[in-house]
Enzyme design. Sequence first.
Site, PDB file in Angstrom:
ATOM      1  N   TRP A   1       7.284  -0.287   4.480  1.00 27.96           N
ATOM      2  CA  TRP A   1       7.787   0.156   3.108  1.00 27.96           C
ATOM      3  C   TRP A   1       9.120   0.759   3.492  1.00 27.96           C
TER       4      TRP A   1
ATOM      5  N   LYS B   1       4.960  29.537   5.293  1.00 29.89           N
ATOM      6  CA  LYS B   1       3.908  29.286   4.121  1.00 29.89           C
ATOM      7  C   LYS B   1       2.417  29.378   4.372  1.00 29.89           C
TER       8      LYS B   1
ATOM      9  N   TYR C   1       9.386  15.372   1.674  1.00 30.26           N
ATOM     10  CA  TYR C   1       8.989  16.816   1.311  1.00 30.26           C
ATOM     11  C   TYR C   1       8.853  16.861  -0.252  1.00 30.26           C
TER      12      TYR C   1
ATOM     13  N   ASP D   1       8.581  22.590 -25.036  1.00 25.08           N
ATOM     14  CA  ASP D   1       8.395  21.420 -24.619  1.00 25.08           C
ATOM     15  C   ASP D   1       9.268  21.237 -23.399  1.00 25.08           C
TER      16      ASP D   1
ATOM     17  N   HIS E   1      15.114  11.552  13.177  1.00 27.59           N
ATOM     18  CA  HIS E   1      13.769  11.978  13.933  1.00 27.59           C
ATOM     19  C   HIS E   1      12.778  10.618  13.730  1.00 27.59           C
ATOM     20  N   HIS E   2      13.135   9.947  12.941  1.00 27.33           N
ATOM     21  CA  HIS E   2      12.426   8.724  12.731  1.00 27.33           C
ATOM     22  C   HIS E   2      13.025   7.463  13.698  1.00 27.33           C
TER      23      HIS E   2
ATOM     24  N   HIS F   1      13.419  10.979   4.652  1.00 30.43           N
ATOM     25  CA  HIS F   1      12.830  12.174   5.069  1.00 30.43           C
ATOM     26  C   HIS F   1      12.852  13.385   4.000  1.00 30.43           C
TER      27      HIS F   1
ATOM     28  N   SER G   1      13.787   6.332 -13.000  1.00 32.98           N
ATOM     29  CA  SER G   1      12.815   7.200 -13.595  1.00 32.98           C
ATOM     30  C   SER G   1      12.583   8.442 -12.963  1.00 32.98           C
ATOM     31  N   SER G   2      12.574   8.312 -11.460  1.00 33.55           N
ATOM     32  CA  SER G   2      12.456   9.832 -10.886  1.00 33.55           C
ATOM     33  C   SER G   2      13.746  10.558 -11.275  1.00 33.55           C
TER      34      SER G   2
ATOM     35  N   ARG H   1       1.375   0.665  15.257  1.00 31.50           N
ATOM     36  CA  ARG H   1       1.007   0.232  13.749  1.00 31.50           C
ATOM     37  C   ARG H   1       1.361  -0.909  13.323  1.00 31.50           C
TER      38      ARG H   1
ATOM     39  N   HIS I   1       0.764  -1.050   0.084  1.00 33.59           N
ATOM     40  CA  HIS I   1       0.128   0.143  -0.285  1.00 33.59           C
ATOM     41  C   HIS I   1       0.992   1.289   0.000  1.00 33.59           C
TER      42      HIS I   1
ATOM     43  N   SER J   1      -0.459  27.305  -3.913  1.00 30.99           N
ATOM     44  CA  SER J   1       0.143  28.688  -4.018  1.00 30.99           C
ATOM     45  C   SER J   1      -0.537  29.291  -5.315  1.00 30.99           C
TER      46      SER J   1
ATOM     47  N   GLU K   1      12.167  12.574   1.042  1.00 28.64           N
ATOM     48  CA  GLU K   1      11.106  12.026   0.163  1.00 28.64           C
ATOM     49  C   GLU K   1       9.791  12.624   0.709  1.00 28.64           C
TER      50      GLU K   1
ATOM     51  N   THR L   1       7.701  26.454   7.184  1.00 28.66           N
ATOM     52  CA  THR L   1       6.326  25.682   6.915  1.00 28.66           C
ATOM     53  C   THR L   1       5.085  26.625   7.529  1.00 28.66           C
TER      54      THR L   1
HETATM   55  C1  HEA Z   1       0.751   8.986  -0.264  1.00 33.76           C
HETATM   56  C2  HEA Z   1       0.578   7.951   0.477  1.00 33.76           C
HETATM   57  C3  HEA Z   1      -0.438   7.530   1.018  1.00 33.76           C
HETATM   58  C4  HEA Z   1      -1.956   7.440   0.708  1.00 33.76           C
HETATM   59  C5  HEA Z   1      -2.713   8.337  -0.259  1.00 33.76           C
HETATM   60  C6  HEA Z   1      -2.554   6.710   1.721  1.00 33.76           C
HETATM   61  C7  HEA Z   1      -4.058   6.606   1.691  1.00 33.76           C
HETATM   62  C8  HEA Z   1      -4.573   5.666   2.723  1.00 33.76           C
HETATM   63  N1  HEA Z   1      -3.966   4.753   3.702  1.00 33.76           N
HETATM   64 FE1  HEA Z   1      -1.998   4.714   4.106  1.00 33.76          FE
HETATM   65  N2  HEA Z   1      -0.091   4.562   4.307  1.00 33.76           N
HETATM   66  C9  HEA Z   1       0.927   5.395   3.781  1.00 33.76           C
HETATM   67  C10 HEA Z   1       0.754   6.126   2.601  1.00 33.76           C
HETATM   68  C11 HEA Z   1      -0.318   6.339   2.270  1.00 33.76           C
HETATM   69  N3  HEA Z   1      -1.670   5.984   2.737  1.00 33.76           N
HETATM   70  C12 HEA Z   1       2.218   4.749   4.194  1.00 33.76           C
HETATM   71  C13 HEA Z   1       3.661   5.313   3.967  1.00 33.76           C
HETATM   72  C14 HEA Z   1       2.010   3.996   5.233  1.00 33.76           C
HETATM   73  C15 HEA Z   1       2.858   3.293   6.119  1.00 33.76           C
HETATM   74  C16 HEA Z   1       3.366   1.746   5.686  1.00 33.76           C
HETATM   75  C17 HEA Z   1       4.124   1.033   6.662  1.00 33.76           C
HETATM   76  O1  HEA Z   1       3.792   1.169   7.788  1.00 33.76           O
HETATM   77  O2  HEA Z   1       5.037   0.534   6.312  1.00 33.76           O
HETATM   78  C18 HEA Z   1       0.517   3.732   5.347  1.00 33.76           C
HETATM   79  C19 HEA Z   1      -0.203   2.960   6.225  1.00 33.76           C
HETATM   80  C20 HEA Z   1      -1.416   2.640   6.172  1.00 33.76           C
HETATM   81  C21 HEA Z   1      -2.101   2.258   7.415  1.00 33.76           C
HETATM   82  C22 HEA Z   1      -1.590   1.517   8.578  1.00 33.76           C
HETATM   83  C23 HEA Z   1      -1.513   0.007   8.238  1.00 33.76           C
HETATM   84  C24 HEA Z   1      -0.591  -0.590   9.335  1.00 33.76           C
HETATM   85  O3  HEA Z   1       0.066   0.046  10.186  1.00 33.76           O
HETATM   86  O4  HEA Z   1      -0.560  -1.902   9.320  1.00 33.76           O
HETATM   87  C25 HEA Z   1      -3.615   2.238   7.341  1.00 33.76           C
HETATM   88  C26 HEA Z   1      -4.535   1.588   8.180  1.00 33.76           C
HETATM   89  O5  HEA Z   1      -5.591   2.313   8.139  1.00 33.76           O
HETATM   90  C27 HEA Z   1      -3.693   3.029   5.978  1.00 33.76           C
HETATM   91  C28 HEA Z   1      -5.122   3.448   5.512  1.00 33.76           C
HETATM   92  C29 HEA Z   1      -5.060   4.404   4.243  1.00 33.76           C
HETATM   93  C30 HEA Z   1      -6.166   4.695   3.582  1.00 33.76           C
HETATM   94  C31 HEA Z   1      -7.921   4.070   4.169  1.00 33.76           C
HETATM   95  C32 HEA Z   1      -5.893   5.554   2.598  1.00 33.76           C
HETATM   96  C33 HEA Z   1      -7.088   6.300   1.848  1.00 33.76           C
HETATM   97  O6  HEA Z   1      -6.772   7.676   1.705  1.00 33.76           O
HETATM   98  C34 HEA Z   1      -7.179   5.526   0.584  1.00 33.76           C
HETATM   99  C35 HEA Z   1      -8.293   5.905  -0.481  1.00 33.76           C
HETATM  100  C36 HEA Z   1      -8.399   5.683  -2.021  1.00 33.76           C
HETATM  101  C37 HEA Z   1      -9.000   4.550  -2.322  1.00 33.76           C
HETATM  102  C38 HEA Z   1      -9.850   3.668  -1.453  1.00 33.76           C
HETATM  103  C39 HEA Z   1      -9.062   4.117  -3.703  1.00 33.76           C
HETATM  104  C40 HEA Z   1     -10.067   4.657  -4.667  1.00 33.76           C
HETATM  105  C41 HEA Z   1     -11.277   3.600  -4.643  1.00 33.76           C
HETATM  106  C42 HEA Z   1     -11.504   2.253  -4.745  1.00 33.76           C
HETATM  107  C43 HEA Z   1     -10.330   1.455  -4.833  1.00 33.76           C
HETATM  108  C44 HEA Z   1     -12.583   1.607  -4.875  1.00 33.76           C
HETATM  109  C45 HEA Z   1     -13.071   0.604  -3.958  1.00 33.76           C
HETATM  110  C46 HEA Z   1     -13.523   1.461  -2.828  1.00 33.76           C
HETATM  111  C47 HEA Z   1     -14.318   0.896  -1.837  1.00 33.76           C
HETATM  112  C48 HEA Z   1     -14.565  -0.745  -1.798  1.00 33.76           C
HETATM  113  C49 HEA Z   1     -14.836   1.696  -0.711  1.00 33.76           C
HETATM  114  N4  HEA Z   1      -2.829   3.675   5.462  1.00 33.76           N
HETATM  115  C1  HEA Z   2       4.168  14.922   2.974  1.00 35.86           C
HETATM  116  C2  HEA Z   2       4.574  14.196   3.930  1.00 35.86           C
HETATM  117  C3  HEA Z   2       5.186  14.728   5.408  1.00 35.86           C
HETATM  118  C4  HEA Z   2       5.216  16.136   5.933  1.00 35.86           C
HETATM  119  C5  HEA Z   2       5.210  17.299   5.062  1.00 35.86           C
HETATM  120  C6  HEA Z   2       5.864  15.995   7.239  1.00 35.86           C
HETATM  121  C7  HEA Z   2       5.939  16.845   8.045  1.00 35.86           C
HETATM  122  C8  HEA Z   2       6.564  16.673   9.268  1.00 35.86           C
HETATM  123  N1  HEA Z   2       6.850  15.727   9.650  1.00 35.86           N
HETATM  124 FE1  HEA Z   2       6.320  13.805   9.385  1.00 35.86          FE
HETATM  125  N2  HEA Z   2       6.093  11.854   8.632  1.00 35.86           N
HETATM  126  C9  HEA Z   2       5.727  11.561   7.500  1.00 35.86           C
HETATM  127  C10 HEA Z   2       5.501  12.340   6.315  1.00 35.86           C
HETATM  128  C11 HEA Z   2       5.465  13.770   6.394  1.00 35.86           C
HETATM  129  N3  HEA Z   2       5.745  14.641   7.575  1.00 35.86           N
HETATM  130  C12 HEA Z   2       5.904  10.174   7.123  1.00 35.86           C
HETATM  131  C13 HEA Z   2       5.195   9.396   5.909  1.00 35.86           C
HETATM  132  C14 HEA Z   2       6.095   9.575   8.431  1.00 35.86           C
HETATM  133  C15 HEA Z   2       6.256   8.109   8.834  1.00 35.86           C
HETATM  134  C16 HEA Z   2       7.237   7.327   8.086  1.00 35.86           C
HETATM  135  C17 HEA Z   2       6.991   5.962   8.682  1.00 35.86           C
HETATM  136  O1  HEA Z   2       7.552   5.762   9.678  1.00 35.86           O
HETATM  137  O2  HEA Z   2       6.529   5.087   8.024  1.00 35.86           O
HETATM  138  C18 HEA Z   2       6.604  10.610   9.249  1.00 35.86           C
HETATM  139  C19 HEA Z   2       7.157  10.700  10.378  1.00 35.86           C
HETATM  140  C20 HEA Z   2       7.514  11.721  11.297  1.00 35.86           C
HETATM  141  C21 HEA Z   2       8.207  11.593  12.332  1.00 35.86           C
HETATM  142  C22 HEA Z   2       8.692  10.111  13.065  1.00 35.86           C
HETATM  143  C23 HEA Z   2       7.875   9.575  14.095  1.00 35.86           C
HETATM  144  C24 HEA Z   2       8.241   8.280  14.494  1.00 35.86           C
HETATM  145  O3  HEA Z   2       8.130   7.552  13.909  1.00 35.86           O
HETATM  146  O4  HEA Z   2       8.512   8.349  15.759  1.00 35.86           O
HETATM  147  C25 HEA Z   2       8.353  12.881  12.823  1.00 35.86           C
HETATM  148  C26 HEA Z   2       9.328  13.220  14.075  1.00 35.86           C
HETATM  149  O5  HEA Z   2       9.927  14.135  14.406  1.00 35.86           O
HETATM  150  C27 HEA Z   2       7.903  13.753  11.958  1.00 35.86           C
HETATM  151  C28 HEA Z   2       7.949  15.158  12.016  1.00 35.86           C
HETATM  152  C29 HEA Z   2       7.508  16.036  11.031  1.00 35.86           C
HETATM  153  C30 HEA Z   2       7.588  17.511  11.275  1.00 35.86           C
HETATM  154  C31 HEA Z   2       8.081  18.166  12.187  1.00 35.86           C
HETATM  155  C32 HEA Z   2       6.963  17.998   9.902  1.00 35.86           C
HETATM  156  C33 HEA Z   2       7.156  19.410   9.850  1.00 35.86           C
HETATM  157  O6  HEA Z   2       7.572  19.607   8.395  1.00 35.86           O
HETATM  158  C34 HEA Z   2       5.589  20.037   9.678  1.00 35.86           C
HETATM  159  C35 HEA Z   2       5.770  21.363   9.993  1.00 35.86           C
HETATM  160  C36 HEA Z   2       4.480  22.115   9.853  1.00 35.86           C
HETATM  161  C37 HEA Z   2       3.637  22.674  10.822  1.00 35.86           C
HETATM  162  C38 HEA Z   2       4.433  22.762  12.382  1.00 35.86           C
HETATM  163  C39 HEA Z   2       2.368  23.316  10.759  1.00 35.86           C
HETATM  164  C40 HEA Z   2       2.429  24.737  10.052  1.00 35.86           C
HETATM  165  C41 HEA Z   2       3.098  25.564  11.022  1.00 35.86           C
HETATM  166  C42 HEA Z   2       2.477  26.905  11.590  1.00 35.86           C
HETATM  167  C43 HEA Z   2       1.258  27.154  11.585  1.00 35.86           C
HETATM  168  C44 HEA Z   2       3.768  27.735  12.306  1.00 35.86           C
HETATM  169  C45 HEA Z   2       3.557  27.973  13.586  1.00 35.86           C
HETATM  170  C46 HEA Z   2       3.712  26.667  14.371  1.00 35.86           C
HETATM  171  C47 HEA Z   2       4.693  26.680  15.230  1.00 35.86           C
HETATM  172  C48 HEA Z   2       5.982  27.265  15.479  1.00 35.86           C
HETATM  173  C49 HEA Z   2       4.498  25.594  16.408  1.00 35.86           C
HETATM  174  N4  HEA Z   2       7.205  13.190  11.111  1.00 35.86           N
HETATM  175 CU   LIG Z   3      10.806  12.767   8.540  1.00 41.21          CU
END
Ligand code: HEA
Ligand code: HEA
Ligand SMILES: [Cu+2]
Lengths: 290, 539, 294
Positions: free
Chosen positions: B144, B333, B259, B108, B304-305, B255, B171-172, B452, B79, B270, B257, B330
């Site tokens: 993942w 923004k 962003y 282009d 921080h992860h 990380h 590709s990326s 999780r 997923h 924007s 990634e 952030t």
């Molecule tokens: C961009 C990234 C992205 C997006 C878009 C999503 C979207 C969603 N994620 Fe995702 N998710 C991750 C990134 C993302 N996730 C990541 C990185 C993890 C961590 C994995 C890990 O632990 O290694 C994770 C893990 C994760 C978990 C935790 C699993 C676990 O810890 O065991 C769950 C559980 O609820 C979850 C749920 C969902 C759901 C319900 C959506 C929904 O938003 C999805 C909605 C979209 C659709 C449903 C598709 C469209 C419709 C159909 C296919 C038709 C069929 C519909 C019906 C039958 C109703 N995700």
């Molecule tokens: C688009 C993806 C995205 C983005 C933008 C962010 C944004 C941020 N993430 Fe997140 N993060 C993930 C995707 C993302 N993360 C994913 C996928 C994981 C889990 C991966 C995995 O384990 O599978 C993760 C996990 C993750 C962890 C690890 C948790 C753990 O496993 O224990 C942490 C810990 O610090 C963290 C921190 C942050 C912080 C500080 C930001 C900051 O950038 C957020 C900044 C924004 C704000 C704070 C809000 C707006 C700000 C204001 C309104 C200003 C005023 C505010 C103050 C001064 C308080 N993230």
């Molecule tokens: Cu991070």
Amino acid sequence: MSNTNTEQYFVPHKARWPIVGSIGMTLTAVGAATFMNSSSSHTPVLMYLGFAVIIFMMFGWFGEVVKESESQMYNEQVDTSFRMGMVWFIFSEVMFFACFFGALWYVRNFAVPWLGGEGTGSWTNNEIWSGYEGVWPTNGPANVGGEFELIDPYHLPLINTILLMASSITLTIAHHALIKGLRKKTIGWLIATVILGATFLFYQAEEYIEAYQHLGLTLGSGIYGSTFFMLTGFHGMHVTLGAIMLTVITIRMIKGHFKPDSHFGFEAVAWYWHFVDVVWIGLFIFVYIM
Amino acid sequence: MSHTTTLDHEHDHDHKPKGFVNRWLMTTNHKDIGTLYLVFALIMFIAGGALAMIIRLELFQPGLQFVEPDFFNQLTTMHALIMVFGAVMPAFVGFANWMIPMMIGAPDMALPRMNNWSFWILPFAFIMLGSTFFMDGGAPAAGWTLYPPLVLQGGKNLAFAVFAIHMMGISSIMGAINVIATIMNMRAPNMGYLKMPLFVWTWLITAFLLIAVMPVFAGAVTMLLTDHYFGTTFFNAAGGGDPVLFQHIFWFFGHPEVYIMILPSFGIISEIIPTFARKPLFGYVSMVYASAAIAFLSFIVWAHHMFSVGMPFGAELYFMYATMLISIPTGVKVFNWVATMWKGAMTFETPMLFAIAFVILFTIGGFSGLMMSIAPADFQYHDTYFIVAHFHYVLVTGAVFAIIGGVYYWIPKWTGNMYSERLGKIHFWWSTISVNVLFFPQHFLGLAGMPRRIPDYSTQFTEFNMWSSIGGFAFGLAQVFFCIIVWRTVKGKGTTKATDRVWDSAKGLEWFVPSPAPHHTFQDGAPVKDEQLAHVSSH
Amino acid sequence: MNKTTKSCKRGYLSLFFTVLGTFISGFAYAEYGVNMTQGVTEFSQTAYDLHMIVFWICVVIAVLVFGTMIYSMFAHRKSKGVEAAQFSHSTKAEVIWTIIPILILVSMAVPATKALMRMEAPKDENGEHLNMEMTVKVTGYQWKWKYEYLGENVSFLSTLKRDSDMARQIGDFPNKKRPGEIENYLLDVDQPLVIPVDTNIRFLLTSNDVIHSWWVPQFGWKRDAIPGYVNEAWTNVKEVGTYRGQCAELCGKDHGFMPIVVEVKSKEDFAKWLSEQKGENLAGDVSVQTLAKN
Ligand code: HEA
Ligand code: HEA
Ligand SMILES: [Cu+2]
Ligand code: CUA
């Protein structure tokens, strides 16, 4: 109307080769993966087929580009795009190597000392690896892969360093000659560069044979063997690729391609070669000497 | 135009190539390639979403109902891989392809043939990745994040997954190189850097991130491969390696990634907000700097992860501080977006609704991120559903909402047809309400102690999981509805023709070409006019 | 030309209240036991305090930012006939909203630093390294825990209790119980870890196969158990009782099924228990060893 056809940015209208490349890549990947997973050591036919397709694609693709280039379809802007493409491609390669250098740095400065009981590692050492000293070079507390000896940096590796640095110089001489329009001289120095590169590869192979047969140093010699062979191995692969590219531009030179003021293909290969050279210097210092 | 005669047969630039193979397989046209990327991303979103639906189904109530634990882990892993590398990233590349040349006045992308290759690697890579579901041992099941040693226990899938990741990386990287070369080299005369739309800026920065970290990821998985198949010991203490080394390398990639998945969204938002606030974007220059600052910081916060892996105290402290800092740019923004709306004359069409929801919901996700950056508290949050809630807020209501908003915003330009505003609004409300039902309760689950990546849970977590699942199904169906809306718009069913400008106060070059945009735009290399642009005065 | 002039219905904005409402009601819920636990150690209390401080700061910022936005959406909408202002810059505002968040962050960083120091480099009143009174070594296995009382020659394995294990199986079979019918479903073990109250206990964590993570929420931390390395952590539990946790790092198919149960006894009861174990262990040790090998 001398330049009519290059006023516009050249956009090719059909790309036949990318899909061939993707198929080649997939064949290679599937072939390699099945090969790795199978217990018997059959020849990975699919993988070789994939390689062949990729090489076919490269000849086709680059051939097309060369043809377009030689028929004046590229203006300066296209040239700049190519340059940027090459620069950023090399940057991505730098990051690839940085990954392995980073791993080396981490294990030497953190992992191995911790296993040896330094810093936060005292419990690790006491409870699991007592008696392990944690000095580099090491194949780890479990002596993975058995005893091994090191390669003396001041024999083959030093020679190789000199060869590769010399090849960078000869290539630069060739480049200057090309800019001055001295075709013969360019070809001569290019050939010298290819020979230096090939000799480097020969010695590198020699060194590997020595390591495997006499020093007991293999890819499986714990973390030392892992970092040593992965770094030098990937570097060697890049030298091989660079040498092939050098050969190709030498042939193109002989065929009369490239002009003193426009010879991007030449330059791209030169940049690549210098990059490979710089990586080697990093290897020589961090892998062999330190 | 004489140059075209030598190599191809299309004399007329406005005619699209005929036949499927010519038009799509061999295309070099940035718009067609953009379409390919977007369609591919949508397919992958459905695939990844379908896996998520099975996850939610299994978690609907305690006890194992539908899938075995090992298969559950495969679902979670796939997923995430599909959503991240198959849906969100390609969708952004699709936007980049469609919009960047149009926004900067380029004929282009800079390297059109390579552009084709960037796309046509992806389907192969994902077929390969997906095929692991059918091998013995199944698909990768270590999350993942692919942590060793667990990932090395997988069956045959490892080699396939690793090579698939290599291909996605190639590709990326090629896509990113193309974006950089296009932006740096192909801007029309008079299109200075500080006149570029913010979407272009954020993509330029994203492209740097991609080139810097994808090779590192490739290196990391290569080490997994050799550890598994060739006896190296990078991640094995017995040989002097360290499993945690993988985590460092992975997150050095991982990380940035995340962003990579949010910066282009910032760009899209924007673009949308100023249009519907009828007011110039507030703080354009600071937006650019903030994006760059976020990108820079993203390289130095990775651990921080890993607060609970047992790093030295100093390292934990450093990574905590560095991570907290990201809130500053952030925040800039977010404040700028609010200031853009302030004293505007707003209307609330579907793109604007998604943009507003983005600002609010992304910020909520950012706040939970900030909470997790506090290392001593993260000892509690880590690896719980609190984190799952965090990243779905930033990824789904962040990245995906921006993508959906962007589709509504530009689809009239792409297709020449106006989507149905009524259906769009239904889709918006349906999605926004259900997505909060889906992910908000996960905060509570995490705080209450639900880890999780578990297929079954203790009974005290039942209620919130049910809510989450119900929200999940509703959100999934809403996206089916979205597919229908898109389909109808493309086919021109129940829609009206779009005007060239589409939105009354939209600025930027793309709004000065016809709708649908002709197959080729900006071939004359004429300078752009300042009055067409949103940002001209550079303060 | 444009389709945007349609007047907006008031209902559009109810969304934002819905979201805000969820946010706040979520907090209200939190009071009823779905918030982070305050736990039974000094450290869990600190973690909780930090959690709440940062949470409230976020709520305040959220109210200000979203409030401004929502006000703006009501007041500055085209359907009200307003003209859009054309300003696009204000250095003053931008400086303010850079500096203030920095100050807020600093105010969070100070207590966070203190808490981290207490966890990672604990000192006693005299500024000396805090003395650990006993050491428990925890080893993760797929999918069970092994506990060793270092220097006491006591060790045993701790596995998911059988009734949970039966109930979690997929499909139907005779006498199958439902999860709801089992007390502490998935959170019970055959043999819990036993430790004394009010004692500084050092935990050494390692693993025999893949990475696991040892987590009891009421103690306030989790720490990874990594094969080949030993991690250190400590705790001092203030209240007698039974505390439950789970493995918190994905470790394979039964990652969800390797719970942790800790029984915290008074010092006397603990001493009694330990000496009983020592007697028993002479016989028990062998089987433990063989089990561990598997
Ligand atoms: C961009 C990234 C992205 C997006 C878009 C999503 C979207 C969603 N994620 Fe995702 N998710 C991750 C990134 C993302 N996730 C990541 C990185 C993890 C961590 C994995 C890990 O632990 O290694 C994770 C893990 C994760 C978990 C935790 C699993 C676990 O810890 O065991 C769950 C559980 O609820 C979850 C749920 C969902 C759901 C319900 C959506 C929904 O938003 C999805 C909605 C979209 C659709 C449903 C598709 C469209 C419709 C159909 C296919 C038709 C069929 C519909 C019906 C039958 C109703 N995700
Ligand atoms: C688009 C993806 C995205 C983005 C933008 C962010 C944004 C941020 N993430 Fe997140 N993060 C993930 C995707 C993302 N993360 C994913 C996928 C994981 C889990 C991966 C995995 O384990 O599978 C993760 C996990 C993750 C962890 C690890 C948790 C753990 O496993 O224990 C942490 C810990 O610090 C963290 C921190 C942050 C912080 C500080 C930001 C900051 O950038 C957020 C900044 C924004 C704000 C704070 C809000 C707006 C700000 C204001 C309104 C200003 C005023 C505010 C103050 C001064 C308080 N993230
Ligand atoms: Cu991070
Ligand atoms: Cu052990 Cu998860």
